[in-house]
Design a protein around this motif. Sequence first.
Motif, PDB file in Angstrom:
ATOM      1  N   GLN A 135      -4.558  -7.803  -4.271  1.00  0.00           N
ATOM      2  CA  GLN A 135      -3.125  -7.687  -4.041  1.00  0.00           C
ATOM      3  C   GLN A 135      -2.300  -8.095  -5.254  1.00  0.00           C
ATOM      4  O   GLN A 135      -1.118  -7.773  -5.340  1.00  0.00           O
ATOM      5  CB  GLN A 135      -2.712  -8.494  -2.807  1.00  0.00           C
ATOM      6  N   LYS A 192      -6.508   2.204  -1.726  1.00  0.00           N
ATOM      7  CA  LYS A 192      -6.528   0.795  -1.349  1.00  0.00           C
ATOM      8  C   LYS A 192      -6.597  -0.101  -2.571  1.00  0.00           C
ATOM      9  O   LYS A 192      -7.429   0.099  -3.439  1.00  0.00           O
ATOM     10  CB  LYS A 192      -7.743   0.516  -0.439  1.00  0.00           C
ATOM     11  N   PHE A 193      -5.692  -1.085  -2.639  1.00  0.00           N
ATOM     12  CA  PHE A 193      -5.740  -2.073  -3.709  1.00  0.00           C
ATOM     13  C   PHE A 193      -6.653  -3.219  -3.259  1.00  0.00           C
ATOM     14  O   PHE A 193      -6.327  -3.952  -2.329  1.00  0.00           O
ATOM     15  CB  PHE A 193      -4.347  -2.636  -4.014  1.00  0.00           C
ATOM     16  N   GLN A 215       0.836  -1.196   0.000  1.00  0.00           N
ATOM     17  CA  GLN A 215       0.000   0.000   0.000  1.00  0.00           C
ATOM     18  C   GLN A 215       0.868   1.242   0.000  1.00  0.00           C
ATOM     19  O   GLN A 215       1.917   1.271   0.634  1.00  0.00           O
ATOM     20  CB  GLN A 215      -0.906  -0.005   1.239  1.00  0.00           C
ATOM     21  N   SER A 257      -3.908  -2.869 -14.467  1.00  0.00           N
ATOM     22  CA  SER A 257      -3.426  -2.669 -13.097  1.00  0.00           C
ATOM     23  C   SER A 257      -2.859  -1.272 -12.870  1.00  0.00           C
ATOM     24  O   SER A 257      -2.828  -0.791 -11.731  1.00  0.00           O
ATOM     25  CB  SER A 257      -2.370  -3.725 -12.759  1.00  0.00           C
ATOM     26  N   ASN A 262      -5.722   4.045 -12.568  1.00  0.00           N
ATOM     27  CA  ASN A 262      -6.271   4.469 -11.287  1.00  0.00           C
ATOM     28  C   ASN A 262      -7.788   4.581 -11.406  1.00  0.00           C
ATOM     29  O   ASN A 262      -8.284   5.411 -12.169  1.00  0.00           O
ATOM     30  CB  ASN A 262      -5.658   5.823 -10.904  1.00  0.00           C
ATOM     31  N   VAL A 293      -2.786  -6.783  -8.065  1.00  0.00           N
ATOM     32  CA  VAL A 293      -2.548  -5.456  -8.644  1.00  0.00           C
ATOM     33  C   VAL A 293      -1.353  -4.811  -7.954  1.00  0.00           C
ATOM     34  O   VAL A 293      -0.451  -4.268  -8.604  1.00  0.00           O
ATOM     35  CB  VAL A 293      -3.804  -4.566  -8.510  1.00  0.00           C
ATOM     36  N   GLY A 294      -1.311  -4.883  -6.631  1.00  0.00           N
ATOM     37  CA  GLY A 294      -0.169  -4.334  -5.898  1.00  0.00           C
ATOM     38  C   GLY A 294       1.135  -4.984  -6.303  1.00  0.00           C
ATOM     39  O   GLY A 294       2.160  -4.316  -6.468  1.00  0.00           O
TER      40      GLY A 294
END
Length: 287
Positions: free
Chosen positions: A184, A180-181, A5, A39, A42, A186-187
Amino acid sequence: MAIIQWYPGHMAKAIRQVEEKLKLVDIVFELVDARIPVSSRNPMIEDVIKDKPHLLILTKADLADPRETQKWLDYYKKNHEYAIALNSKEPSTENIILKKTQEILADRISSRAERGIKNSEIRSMCIGIPNVGKSTLLNHLVNKKVAITGDRPGVTKKQQWLKSRRGLYLLDTPGILWPKFEDQNVGNKLAFTGAIKDNLYANDDVVLFGLNIFIQKYREGLIERYHLNDEDLALDLPDLLLLITQKLGMRDDYDRASQRILLDARKGKLGRFTLDFVEELSELGDD
């Protein structure tokens, strides 16, 4: 696995500034990384720009798998979304952007011409996540180093107006991530491609995630770079990482080896790759 994050205070401020400046521009250029075109979008941006004319620019196309990039361009066209893919440093970049911009704004340009306004200036806003290549693109368009660049996220901290060689006005904005993703994966993809500061996640977790995709899609890049074979790639992922660590001469320092693998991938030393696939849209959170 730690949750990835990152949402610095200047990003929240940047969103507010984008909303304030939106009325000053004719079109929004939304930059995404061609390696992760879903990904790196935004979800907050779509809510902010609403019905403003919009061009999606897939940057770093020279690092992405060209077959997958074409699939994405076909997908956007099918869904009536304007999109182009480019290497920001190519000489043809400005012509490509201008041509597509004039296509999108054709009615507006025609209306201005009917009112006697010829060669009217076009004002645009460049927006996207950190380290997506905005500054590199802008410096190329204005033919000088006016936007700060760096192979790390969070370099641009404020908005600034720039003018291209052919009269296109560009409002640069800081890279903006979302708070917030939900997924995860994507993170992990953002971290693997360098959109998140390296000290905010465990290098080995992100590398293990990337290795899994490379084994399935781009195994030749791993084999050539780290002198592996198909039998090596059948190992459990942690064991494969340790093997690569040893082949790099780093003994059991897998964190240092993970940093090397990330750097190799980002610089194209593992070959061109894509981590988002059209066929997996439902998994990527597409409606």
